[in-house]
Design a protein around this motif. Structure first.
Motif, PDB file in Angstrom:
ATOM      1  N   ALA A 137       0.836  -1.212   0.000  1.00 40.28           N
ATOM      2  CA  ALA A 137       0.000   0.000   0.000  1.00 40.28           C
ATOM      3  C   ALA A 137       0.866   1.255   0.000  1.00 40.28           C
ATOM      4  O   ALA A 137       0.568   2.218  -0.715  1.00 40.28           O
ATOM      5  CB  ALA A 137      -0.939  -0.007   1.208  1.00 40.28           C
ATOM      6  N   ALA A 138       1.950   1.258   0.780  1.00 40.78           N
ATOM      7  CA  ALA A 138       2.851   2.415   0.816  1.00 40.78           C
ATOM      8  C   ALA A 138       3.523   2.614  -0.537  1.00 40.78           C
ATOM      9  O   ALA A 138       3.684   3.760  -0.999  1.00 40.78           O
ATOM     10  CB  ALA A 138       3.893   2.236   1.913  1.00 40.78           C
ATOM     11  N   MET A 139       3.915   1.528  -1.171  1.00 40.96           N
ATOM     12  CA  MET A 139       4.537   1.635  -2.493  1.00 40.96           C
ATOM     13  C   MET A 139       3.562   2.267  -3.486  1.00 40.96           C
ATOM     14  O   MET A 139       3.931   3.170  -4.235  1.00 40.96           O
ATOM     15  CB  MET A 139       4.994   0.259  -2.984  1.00 40.96           C
ATOM     16  CG  MET A 139       6.100  -0.339  -2.140  1.00 40.96           C
ATOM     17  SD  MET A 139       6.524  -2.030  -2.625  1.00 40.96           S
ATOM     18  CE  MET A 139       7.814  -1.683  -3.832  1.00 40.96           C
ATOM     19  N   ARG A 140       2.319   1.805  -3.474  1.00 41.24           N
ATOM     20  CA  ARG A 140       1.302   2.364  -4.378  1.00 41.24           C
ATOM     21  C   ARG A 140       1.039   3.841  -4.073  1.00 41.24           C
ATOM     22  O   ARG A 140       0.874   4.647  -4.985  1.00 41.24           O
ATOM     23  CB  ARG A 140       0.007   1.573  -4.247  1.00 41.24           C
ATOM     24  CG  ARG A 140       0.077   0.188  -4.846  1.00 41.24           C
ATOM     25  CD  ARG A 140      -1.235  -0.543  -4.642  1.00 41.24           C
ATOM     26  NE  ARG A 140      -1.176  -1.886  -5.176  1.00 41.24           N
ATOM     27  CZ  ARG A 140      -1.857  -2.915  -4.686  1.00 41.24           C
ATOM     28  NH1 ARG A 140      -2.681  -2.740  -3.653  1.00 41.24           N
ATOM     29  NH2 ARG A 140      -1.746  -4.107  -5.228  1.00 41.24           N
ATOM     30  N   GLN A 141       0.981   4.178  -2.795  1.00 42.11           N
ATOM     31  CA  GLN A 141       0.684   5.550  -2.381  1.00 42.11           C
ATOM     32  C   GLN A 141       1.804   6.508  -2.763  1.00 42.11           C
ATOM     33  O   GLN A 141       1.548   7.643  -3.173  1.00 42.11           O
ATOM     34  CB  GLN A 141       0.465   5.586  -0.867  1.00 42.11           C
ATOM     35  CG  GLN A 141       0.230   6.968  -0.316  1.00 42.11           C
ATOM     36  CD  GLN A 141       0.185   6.981   1.206  1.00 42.11           C
ATOM     37  OE1 GLN A 141       0.602   6.049   1.867  1.00 42.11           O
ATOM     38  NE2 GLN A 141      -0.325   8.067   1.743  1.00 42.11           N
ATOM     39  N   ARG A 142       3.055   6.061  -2.643  1.00 42.89           N
ATOM     40  CA  ARG A 142       4.182   6.959  -2.877  1.00 42.89           C
ATOM     41  C   ARG A 142       4.591   7.068  -4.338  1.00 42.89           C
ATOM     42  O   ARG A 142       5.234   8.039  -4.726  1.00 42.89           O
ATOM     43  CB  ARG A 142       5.366   6.531  -2.006  1.00 42.89           C
ATOM     44  CG  ARG A 142       5.112   6.851  -0.521  1.00 42.89           C
ATOM     45  CD  ARG A 142       6.151   6.310   0.421  1.00 42.89           C
ATOM     46  NE  ARG A 142       7.513   6.526  -0.004  1.00 42.89           N
ATOM     47  CZ  ARG A 142       8.574   5.940   0.557  1.00 42.89           C
ATOM     48  NH1 ARG A 142       8.409   5.104   1.566  1.00 42.89           N
ATOM     49  NH2 ARG A 142       9.789   6.170   0.115  1.00 42.89           N
ATOM     50  N   LEU A 143       4.251   6.120  -5.154  1.00 40.55           N
ATOM     51  CA  LEU A 143       4.662   6.118  -6.554  1.00 40.55           C
ATOM     52  C   LEU A 143       4.237   7.379  -7.317  1.00 40.55           C
ATOM     53  O   LEU A 143       5.018   7.899  -8.115  1.00 40.55           O
ATOM     54  CB  LEU A 143       4.164   4.844  -7.246  1.00 40.55           C
ATOM     55  CG  LEU A 143       4.738   4.538  -8.616  1.00 40.55           C
ATOM     56  CD1 LEU A 143       6.258   4.482  -8.614  1.00 40.55           C
ATOM     57  CD2 LEU A 143       4.178   3.213  -9.125  1.00 40.55           C
ATOM     58  N   PRO A 144       3.044   7.942  -7.090  1.00 41.97           N
ATOM     59  CA  PRO A 144       2.658   9.154  -7.831  1.00 41.97           C
ATOM     60  C   PRO A 144       3.369  10.441  -7.389  1.00 41.97           C
ATOM     61  O   PRO A 144       3.240  11.475  -8.048  1.00 41.97           O
ATOM     62  CB  PRO A 144       1.151   9.280  -7.562  1.00 41.97           C
ATOM     63  CG  PRO A 144       0.713   7.956  -7.052  1.00 41.97           C
ATOM     64  CD  PRO A 144       1.905   7.353  -6.376  1.00 41.97           C
ATOM     65  N   ARG A 145       4.104  10.417  -6.310  1.00 39.41           N
ATOM     66  CA  ARG A 145       4.740  11.628  -5.786  1.00 39.41           C
ATOM     67  C   ARG A 145       5.821  12.152  -6.724  1.00 39.41           C
ATOM     68  O   ARG A 145       6.294  11.462  -7.620  1.00 39.41           O
ATOM     69  CB  ARG A 145       5.364  11.343  -4.419  1.00 39.41           C
ATOM     70  CG  ARG A 145       4.358  11.091  -3.335  1.00 39.41           C
ATOM     71  CD  ARG A 145       5.085  10.876  -2.043  1.00 39.41           C
ATOM     72  NE  ARG A 145       4.184  10.675  -0.925  1.00 39.41           N
ATOM     73  CZ  ARG A 145       4.608  10.387   0.300  1.00 39.41           C
ATOM     74  NH1 ARG A 145       5.889  10.260   0.573  1.00 39.41           N
ATOM     75  NH2 ARG A 145       3.734  10.225   1.270  1.00 39.41           N
ATOM     76  N   SER A 146       6.269  13.369  -6.414  1.00 40.28           N
ATOM     77  CA  SER A 146       7.361  13.977  -7.178  1.00 40.28           C
ATOM     78  C   SER A 146       8.706  13.441  -6.688  1.00 40.28           C
ATOM     79  O   SER A 146       8.810  12.896  -5.578  1.00 40.28           O
ATOM     80  CB  SER A 146       7.344  15.498  -7.009  1.00 40.28           C
ATOM     81  OG  SER A 146       7.790  15.854  -5.696  1.00 40.28           O
ATOM     82  N   ALA A 147       9.723  13.625  -7.504  1.00 40.17           N
ATOM     83  CA  ALA A 147      11.066  13.173  -7.132  1.00 40.17           C
ATOM     84  C   ALA A 147      11.559  13.891  -5.874  1.00 40.17           C
ATOM     85  O   ALA A 147      12.182  13.268  -5.013  1.00 40.17           O
ATOM     86  CB  ALA A 147      12.039  13.390  -8.294  1.00 40.17           C
ATOM     87  N   ASP A 148      11.284  15.169  -5.748  1.00 40.58           N
ATOM     88  CA  ASP A 148      11.712  15.900  -4.553  1.00 40.58           C
ATOM     89  C   ASP A 148      11.030  15.369  -3.296  1.00 40.58           C
ATOM     90  O   ASP A 148      11.672  15.221  -2.253  1.00 40.58           O
ATOM     91  CB  ASP A 148      11.443  17.401  -4.692  1.00 40.58           C
ATOM     92  CG  ASP A 148      12.395  18.090  -5.661  1.00 40.58           C
ATOM     93  OD1 ASP A 148      13.475  17.524  -5.953  1.00 40.58           O
ATOM     94  OD2 ASP A 148      12.057  19.200  -6.122  1.00 40.58           O
ATOM     95  N   GLU A 149       9.733  15.081  -3.401  1.00 38.36           N
ATOM     96  CA  GLU A 149       9.013  14.517  -2.257  1.00 38.36           C
ATOM     97  C   GLU A 149       9.598  13.168  -1.865  1.00 38.36           C
ATOM     98  O   GLU A 149       9.793  12.883  -0.684  1.00 38.36           O
ATOM     99  CB  GLU A 149       7.528  14.344  -2.578  1.00 38.36           C
ATOM    100  CG  GLU A 149       6.740  15.629  -2.672  1.00 38.36           C
ATOM    101  CD  GLU A 149       5.330  15.397  -3.176  1.00 38.36           C
ATOM    102  OE1 GLU A 149       4.400  15.915  -2.527  1.00 38.36           O
ATOM    103  OE2 GLU A 149       5.141  14.711  -4.205  1.00 38.36           O
ATOM    104  N   GLU A 150       9.878  12.340  -2.856  1.00 38.54           N
ATOM    105  CA  GLU A 150      10.395  11.006  -2.554  1.00 38.54           C
ATOM    106  C   GLU A 150      11.846  11.031  -2.088  1.00 38.54           C
ATOM    107  O   GLU A 150      12.254  10.195  -1.281  1.00 38.54           O
ATOM    108  CB  GLU A 150      10.224  10.065  -3.744  1.00 38.54           C
ATOM    109  CG  GLU A 150       8.862   9.425  -3.780  1.00 38.54           C
ATOM    110  CD  GLU A 150       8.500   8.721  -2.478  1.00 38.54           C
ATOM    111  OE1 GLU A 150       9.137   7.715  -2.115  1.00 38.54           O
ATOM    112  OE2 GLU A 150       7.564   9.175  -1.802  1.00 38.54           O
TER     113      GLU A 150
END
Length: 171
Positions: A137-150
């Motif tokens: 679930a965390a992987m799915r949630q974080r995948l759409p984020r920006s590179a700076d956020e990640e």
């Protein structure tokens, strides 16, 4: 050296002793704790954590990227071959990643590939206390984020992992 260590003892160690005691809390990156040693003494656990945060904050982007890249992918082929550090293997097994169903393993690998393709580094999460489903679930949630956020999230997760590893070493 006897473990667990008292924080006062850790603060008094010379650089060699300090590196031997806690140099591995940042995955394949002993330079982090070597720089933390320079910020001694540590009045309490919060001061040690603040020294770790300050060390990462003062590191260059390329150094932090190298730290991020030093982390293994979750449920990777390297994990199956037993090539992880002892800490990583224990943490991933504790989250049940060594017991994934074929479907879960395929989903984690698909998400790992998509994440690495988008960001250029492995997905990093402090897995202690998480289930396989939480991690997916965390992987799915974080995948759409920006590179700076990640990039910032990867640093925060690495600091959390290091905190958890230190907790195991300190009295």
């Amino acid at each position: 050296m006897t473990l667990p260590l008292a924080l006062a003892t850790l603060s008094q160690l010379d650089r060699t002793g300090f590196d031997a005691a806690v140099g591995a809390v940042f995955e394949h990156s002993p330079w982090v704790m070597a720089r933390v040693w320079e910020r001694r003494p540590f009045a309490d656990r919060a001061a040690l954590r603040a020294a770790m945060q300050a060390t990462l904050a003062s590191a260059g982007r390329d150094e932090v990227l190298a730290l991020i890249l030093a982390h293994p992918e979750l449920a990777s082929k390297a994990a199956l071959r037993g090539e992880l550090t002892e800490d990583s293997a224990r943490e991933q097994a504790g989250a049940g990643l060594s017991a994934c169903s074929p479907e879960e393993l395929a989903e984690i690998r698909r998400l790992n590939d998509a994440y690495r393709e988008k960001f250029g580094w492995p997905f990093i999460v402090a897995v202690r206390g998480l289930t396989r489903q939480d991690i997916i679930a965390a992987m799915r949630q974080r995948l759409p984020r920006s590179a700076d956020e990640e990039f910032a999230e990867a640093q925060a997760q690495i600091l959390r992992i290091a905190d958890l590893r230190l907790d195991a070493l300190l009295a």
